[in-house]
Design a protein around this motif. Structure first.
Motif: not given
Lengths: 106, 848
Positions: B129, B131, B159, B287, B292-293, B296-297, B321
């Motif tokens: 989790d 990043y 988040e 996070l 939901s990556l 989020f990105a 990550p």
């Protein structure tokens, strides 16, 4: 003649006691109860194999039941050799204990 | 009750049904199943399952004991025959076992290496989790983030559970008479609860309660305080601040990409930590689990532009990550390709070793034809023969594995040294090696045993017994040739790979990078020396061996921070970012950088304090036609462009040149390094006199220096290390291939003993015979080359495409590699054949 091991004696005794109902599950349970210690199927069948080969016991196939996944029960009975061997063991055991009867076990 | 629930597990039943003899399968599986059902009702399924599996495992073990007692006679015979074969053919057995052992040892070493590479950062409990945020400017990604980003980032995105910056620092720390320079970092309070760096003393929540606290690793604490309790002791940092030790950390494991020996609070930065948007610190975020990556990105990509109001330049914020930090680089080639390369090598070497085995056993099958014929006549079935041969090769590979483990044990320290790792061969404690080792035996045993097994078992016993050998030209011959060709092709590809990798390394290390890095000393400068820098400079400039002296905030390999700039025609509300290097007078002269327009900084012009020198790339970005004298500004510091310096490489050649500006200003921090260009002769004498002089000016500082070329080469240390590993494994692959070839040559020579004898009697000379036999091998080697070259070209081209600056794939490399392989191979073959060719024909004719 080679003497029976304790486990063999217990199995033979269990087969006699169980009469018509002597098959894997019942023998295992009886011996386990008797000796108060776990008995694995692997050990049991190892010993039964030996007894079969020495012709102390014979086996008969029972009826197939669905509850055993299609596998028949195998019932065991003692041969006269087996009975003799067990009797010898009994006599031997008794002799052992009588030989020390004048001493006290304490 | 659910009907399905009462049944014993399928797998267990299957396993029990393997107990083939004595009707065990009926008894055990039937009885077990019956009792299992009872137990499910009485004790619940979980306990019953446990019981069932206990019975299964035990029964299997007990049964295998019986079956070996019964089938033991045959097994004993197999083992005896295997042992006799090993003993009677010492050379073949040695080649077989050694080849396999070396191959397996390589394989194990490489797998250990790969395992370690893949284990990076996995020890963190929050591994999945965490990043880090990665800003991208002008196509280049940076690990450094704006200092102020972290705070705002956490506020804006729910988040983000925790966030921490990691600002790497090198501090000169002093306690009593002990002075050491240590590597560490400023971090936020959350750092220790996000990452799993366990504290031996102190608690993660409170160690940074006070601004002036510092946490040391065990190693650093031991250095300063020995056996004393470090808690509450004070350390003088950079001769300026006193920090109190509040915690002791376990040493950071080597497979962590974050390496440090101390941690201190980010609050030491003062107000700047919340206001500065200059790119200085790495930022890590923990996070929430259900984020939901991709979304989020998407959300964060514009974050920097949104908050750093003055920028109009495109800054894209990415997240990476933790699992990708070690094996994927931000720009340039991903180190993960080495994991692939090495896995391929491991498999290739193992296959080469297996090919030896197959070749030698098929070649030698003639001699065993009688044995097999006999076995078949006496009643062995084909399956028995196959079993025997596969079993034999399993035994051999098990022996080889033992030898291999011995080798690994012996060479692991050397390998660790080479790879700079701390690998251990911990068989019992490591689940994957426990599967790996039997896996290797199984693989080599099957791969190398199956062909001989199937081939030998297929012949008719009549033929085998009558002739005592197999028909000539039978199956194995063609296959053997194909395998030798394949083996050498693989070896040649490896050789070409080695040469090209070294060529590339050589190319980037010696490429003209636009500055002269030879014989330049970088001396670190701390408090005292900094104050008296000017007079120190003037005095050492008088030394006969000192050519020039300058200073800068940073080493050129890491030249500065990324900062916002604007220039004439582009206002402050519309800026782009460039790397900002703070240097002193004579910088370009000391480092041999070429000024191509204008002039360099000069003490004659008082205004030079505010002026700028740009590199060519920076000029290209500005697009100014005549830059000299134009207004230029970094942050709010306006000045003029006075010169343009030729492009030079700052970071490693894996990446391209970026825009750099030079300034004399020290607003982001004082100069940390003095650069001294010295003459080539009497270097140690010059250094000694520099040290003496430095001690006069700064008696309390450590005199620490490095050579600039070393600093540059340090960027390639990983490449070099991997190149070395690769090289040694190539040697081993060559060695194994040659072992196999040697075996083949001996075999051929033996087969043709009579022929050679007759030829000699009829007048053939020794060279004639050598040519006769090596001709066959020569053809094979030639074919191997033809196959290997295009494959190698394709692979190398792909590999080199990962580099920004790449060497050429020259034809000579291929020819040289091919020649090398041919020479080594012929040499091996000749060693054997010369002996045969020299032998007395009388002996060879009497042979058999």
């Amino acid at each position: 003649m080679k003497e029976l091991t304790l486990l063999e004696q217990m199995i033979l005794a269990a087969i006699i006691a169980l009469k018509e109902d002597a098959y894997g599950v019942s023998i295992r349970k009886r011996v386990e109860k008797l000796r108060g210690k776990k008995l694995m199927y692997g050990t049991l069948y190892n010993a039964l194999d030996q007894l079969l080969r020495k012709e102390y016991v014979t086996k008969t196939k029972g009826t197939t039941s669905s509850e055993r996944g299609g596998r028949p029960r195998i019932y065991y009975t003692l041969t006269s050799d087996g009975k003799n061997a067990l009797r010898d063991s009994y006599n031997l055991q008794r002799a052992i204990w009588e030989s020390i009867s004048e001493f006290r076990l304490d | 009750m659910d009907k399905h629930k009462g049944h014993p597990p399928k797998l267990g039943q299957k396993l029990l049904s393997f107990l083939g003899h004595y009707e065990w399968k009926y008894f055990v599986s039937g009885d077990c199943g019956e009792e299992f059902k009872e137990r499910v009702q009485e004790n619940g399924r979980c306990r019953a399952l446990l019981w069932y599996w206990e019975q299964v495992v035990y029964a299997l073990a007990a049964y295998s004991k019986i079956s070996t007692a019964v089938g033991g006679t045959m097994l004993k015979n197999y083992i005896k025959i295997t042992w006799r074969n090993i003993k009677n053919n010492k050379i073949y057995s040695f080649i077989n076992i050694m080849g396999l052992a070396v191959g397996m040892a390589c394989c194990i070493l490489i797998l250990l290496w790969i395992q370690d590479e893949l284990s990076f950062d996995k020890f963190h409990e929050n591994y999945g989790d965490i990043y880090r945020t990665i800003p991208e400017l002008q196509g280049t990604k940076y690990s450094s983030n704006p200092l102020a980003l972290a705070g705002v980032f956490k506020e804006q995105y729910p988040e983000v559970r925790q966030i921490s910056r990691f600002y790497q620092m090198f501090w000169l720390m002093k306690h009593g008479d002990k002075i050491y320079e240590e590597r560490g970092a400023l971090v936020d309070d959350d750092f220790l609860s996000m990452f799993t760096f366990p504290l031996i003393q102190g608690t993660p929540e409170t160690v940074f309660a006070s601004r002036d606290s510092i946490v040391l690793t065990e190693r650093a604490a031991g250095k300063f305080f020995g056996t004393q309790d470090p808690i509450g002791k004070s350390l003088l940092v950079n001769n300026s601040a006193e920090l109190i030790v509040t915690g002791v950390l376990k040493d950071v494991p080597l497979n962590s990409h974050l390496q440090f020996d101390f941690l201190a609070s980010m609050r030491l930065m003062g107000a700047r930590e919340h206001t500065s948007w200059s790119y200085e610190a790495r930022t890590y975020a923990l996070l929430e689990k259900d984020v939901s990556l991709p979304d989020f990105a998407d959300k964060i990509s514009g974050f920097v532009m949104e908050h750093d109001k003055r920028t109009k330049q495109k800054v894209v914020l990415h997240i990476q990550p933790l699992s990708k930090v070690h094996l994927y680089s931000l720009n340039g080639p991903d180190p993960v390709i080495y994991v692939y390369i090495f896995s391929t090598i491991a498999v290739a070497i193992l296959i080469i070793a297996c090919i030896n085995f197959i070749n030698l056993s098929t070649a030698r099958s003639n001699t065993r034809a009688k044995e097999i014929g006999m076995r078949k006549v006496v009643g062995a079935e084909r399956a028995d023969i196959i079993k025997q041969f596969i079993g034999e090769s399993m035994i051999l590979s098990a022996v080889a594995l033992l030898v291999a483990l011995g080798m690994v044990y012996l060479f692991l320290p050397a390998f660790n040294n080479l790879a700079e790792k701390q690998l251990t061969l911990n068989i019992a404690g490591n689940v994957s090696t426990m599967f790996l080792l039997p896996g290797i035996i199984l693989f080599t045993g099957l791969a190398s045993g199956s062909y001989p097994a199937f081939m030998l078992s297929s012949f008719k016993p009549v033929n085998m017994l009558r002739r005592g050998k197999l028909q000539s030209g039978s199956g194995g011959f063609v296959l053997r040739r194909i395998l030798v060709v394949g083996q050498f092709a693989a070896t040649i590809v490896l050789i070409i790979g080695t040469i090209i990798m070294y060529k590339q390394l050589n190319y980037i290390m010696n490429k003209d990078i636009g500055l002269d890095r030879d014989h330049v000393l970088a001396i670190s400068m701390n408090g005292e020396l900094r104050e008296s820098y000017k007079s120190f400079k003037n005095e050492i400039k008088q030394f006969p061996n000192v050519l020039n002296v300058s200073a800068a905030r940073r080493i050129p390999t890491n030249i500065g921070h990324v900062n916002p700039v604007y220039w004439e025609g582009k206002g402050p509300e519309d800026y782009v970012t460039m790397t900002d290097a703070s240097v002193d007078y004579d910088y370009f002269e000391t480092l041999g950088m070429q000024i191509i327009q204008g002039r360099s900084f000069s003490e004659e012009y008082a205004t030079d304090r505010e002026n700028y020198v740009l590199n060519e790339e920076a000029l290209r970005v500005t697009g100014l036609e005549s830059p000299i004298g134009k207004m230029f500004s970094c942050w709010e510091d306006e000045g003029k462009i006075i010169g343009i310096v030729k492009n030079f490489h700052t970071r490693s050649l894996h990446s391209e040149i970026g825009p750099v500006i030079f300034t004399l200003s020290q607003r982001h921090g004082p100069h940390n390094y003095i650069f001294v260009k010295i003459r080539q002769d009497d270097i140690s004498g010059t250094i000694a006199s520099l040290e003496k002089k430095a001690a006069e000016f700064a008696p309390n500082d450590l005199f620490e220096y490095s050579f600039l070329d070393d600093e540059f080469n340090r960027q390639y240390v990983n490449d070099q290390r991997r190149g070395d590993i690769y090289k040694y494994f190539t040697y081993l692959a060559i060695f194994i291939s040659c072992l196999g070839l040697f075996g083949m040559a001996s075999f051929t020579a033996e087969q043709r003993t009579k022929e050679i004898g007759i030829r000699k009697v009829l007048g053939a000379s020794t060279p004639n015979i050598i040519i006769l036999i090596s001709k066959d091998f020569l053809v094979l080697l030639f074919v191997s080359n033809v196959i290997a070259w295009p494959i190698a070209y394709y692979l190398m081209d792909k590999l080199l495409n990962n580099y920004a600056y790449r060497t050429s794939i020259a034809a000579w490399v291929f020819i040289a590699s091919g020649m090398m392989a041919v020479c080594i191979a012929l040499l091996t073959v000749c060693i054997k054949i010369v002996k045969v060719a020299h032998s007395n024909p009388v002996d060879s004719l009497r042979y058999e």
